[in-house]
Write a protein that holds these residues in place. Structure first.
Motif, short mmCIF file in Angstrom:
data_model
loop_
_atom_site.label_atom_id
_atom_site.label_comp_id
_atom_site.label_asym_id
_atom_site.label_seq_id
_atom_site.Cartn_x
_atom_site.Cartn_y
_atom_site.Cartn_z
N GLY A 100 0.81 -1.22 0.00
CA GLY A 100 0.00 0.00 0.00
C GLY A 100 0.83 1.26 0.00
N VAL A 101 1.98 1.22 -0.68
CA VAL A 101 2.86 2.38 -0.78
C VAL A 101 3.20 2.61 -2.25
N SER A 102 3.82 3.72 -2.54
CA SER A 102 4.21 4.03 -3.91
C SER A 102 5.41 3.18 -4.34
N PRO A 103 5.59 2.98 -5.65
CA PRO A 103 6.79 2.27 -6.12
C PRO A 103 8.08 2.97 -5.68
N GLY A 104 8.06 4.28 -5.63
CA GLY A 104 9.22 5.03 -5.16
C GLY A 104 9.55 4.71 -3.71
N ARG A 105 8.51 4.53 -2.90
CA ARG A 105 8.71 4.18 -1.49
C ARG A 105 9.31 2.77 -1.38
N VAL A 106 8.89 1.85 -2.25
CA VAL A 106 9.47 0.51 -2.26
C VAL A 106 10.96 0.60 -2.54
N THR A 107 11.34 1.41 -3.52
CA THR A 107 12.76 1.60 -3.84
C THR A 107 13.51 2.15 -2.63
N HIS A 108 12.92 3.12 -1.96
CA HIS A 108 13.55 3.70 -0.78
C HIS A 108 13.72 2.64 0.32
N MET A 109 12.70 1.81 0.53
CA MET A 109 12.78 0.77 1.55
C MET A 109 13.84 -0.28 1.19
N TYR A 125 13.09 -6.31 -8.01
CA TYR A 125 12.37 -7.43 -7.42
C TYR A 125 12.51 -7.38 -5.91
N VAL A 126 11.46 -7.78 -5.20
CA VAL A 126 11.43 -7.73 -3.75
C VAL A 126 11.03 -9.11 -3.24
N THR A 127 11.69 -9.57 -2.16
CA THR A 127 11.36 -10.88 -1.64
C THR A 127 10.00 -10.85 -0.94
N ILE A 128 9.27 -11.91 -1.13
CA ILE A 128 7.96 -12.03 -0.49
C ILE A 128 8.14 -12.09 1.02
N ASP A 129 9.18 -12.78 1.49
CA ASP A 129 9.43 -12.86 2.94
C ASP A 129 9.61 -11.47 3.55
N SER A 130 10.37 -10.59 2.87
CA SER A 130 10.58 -9.26 3.45
C SER A 130 9.29 -8.44 3.42
N ILE A 131 8.44 -8.65 2.41
CA ILE A 131 7.15 -7.96 2.36
C ILE A 131 6.29 -8.45 3.53
N ASN A 132 6.23 -9.78 3.72
CA ASN A 132 5.43 -10.33 4.83
C ASN A 132 5.95 -9.86 6.18
N ASP A 133 7.27 -9.79 6.34
CA ASP A 133 7.85 -9.29 7.59
C ASP A 133 7.45 -7.83 7.82
N ARG A 134 7.46 -7.05 6.76
CA ARG A 134 7.09 -5.64 6.88
C ARG A 134 5.63 -5.49 7.27
N ILE A 135 4.76 -6.27 6.65
CA ILE A 135 3.33 -6.22 6.97
C ILE A 135 3.11 -6.66 8.42
N ALA A 136 3.80 -7.71 8.85
CA ALA A 136 3.64 -8.23 10.21
C ALA A 136 4.11 -7.23 11.27
N SER A 137 5.06 -6.38 10.91
CA SER A 137 5.58 -5.41 11.89
C SER A 137 4.62 -4.24 12.08
N ASN A 138 3.56 -4.16 11.26
CA ASN A 138 2.55 -3.11 11.35
C ASN A 138 3.19 -1.72 11.46
N PRO A 139 3.91 -1.31 10.43
CA PRO A 139 4.73 -0.10 10.52
C PRO A 139 3.97 1.22 10.47
N GLY A 140 2.73 1.24 10.06
CA GLY A 140 2.04 2.52 9.89
C GLY A 140 2.51 3.20 8.62
N SER A 141 2.44 4.49 8.60
CA SER A 141 2.75 5.22 7.38
C SER A 141 4.22 5.49 7.17
#
Length: 149
Positions: A100-109, A125-141
């Motif tokens: 739920g972020v911009s492609p530019g934000r993905v690059t920054h992350m 390309y981004v690993t699915i594991d790192s996406i799931n870890d990020r979602i699980a951490s509930n980072p907010g905005s």
């Protein structure tokens, strides 16, 4: 993190573009449509090669320079074993939708190490594991709030 510098030998390809070989890293080669692209691709290939050696605990070959016919360039890079990304990946666009972020934000992350992934040419390309870890951490905005007062 280690620093490496290796010689890249460029030769014109019969079908256009340039072949790039890193003589000190057996089997490490690349290709580019222009000299600049071939050198950049060779540097990325060498970085991946050295990172793989680090990951597996293998010795890293010393750098040498060679007398060559044609063009030779030195490439410098910093690398560690974390450069090798393991696991299933999705495109940066798909990661953007999932997070739920911009492609530019993905690059920054990716650049800041929040997500794990890699770039191949113009594609990211981004690993699915790192996406799931990020979602699980509930980072907010992830945006700092201005101080009131």
């Amino acid at each position: 993190m280690g620093q490496s510098m290796y010689q890249v030998v460029l030769t014109p390809d019969e079908e256009g573009g340039f072949d790039a070989v890193v003589p000190d890293l057996p089997g490490c080669f690349s290709f580019g449509d222009t000299r600049e692209e071939a050198i950049a691709m060779a540097a990325d290939s060498a970085k991946t090669y050295v990172a793989s050696l680090m990951l597996h605990g293998d010795p890293i070959p010393a750098s040498s320079t060679y007398e060559v016919d044609g063009a030779a360039f030195m490439v410098f890079f910093e690398v560690d074993a974390d450069y090798i990304v393991e696991g299933e990946t999705v495109s940066a666009a798909e990661a953007s939708r999932l997070l739920g972020v911009s492609p530019g934000r993905v690059t920054h992350m990716l650049d800041s190490g929040i997500l794990k992934g890699y770039r191949r040419g113009r594609r990211t390309y981004v690993t699915i594991d790192s996406i799931n870890d990020r979602i699980a951490s509930n980072p907010g905005s992830d945006r700092p709030r201005a101080a009131l007062g």
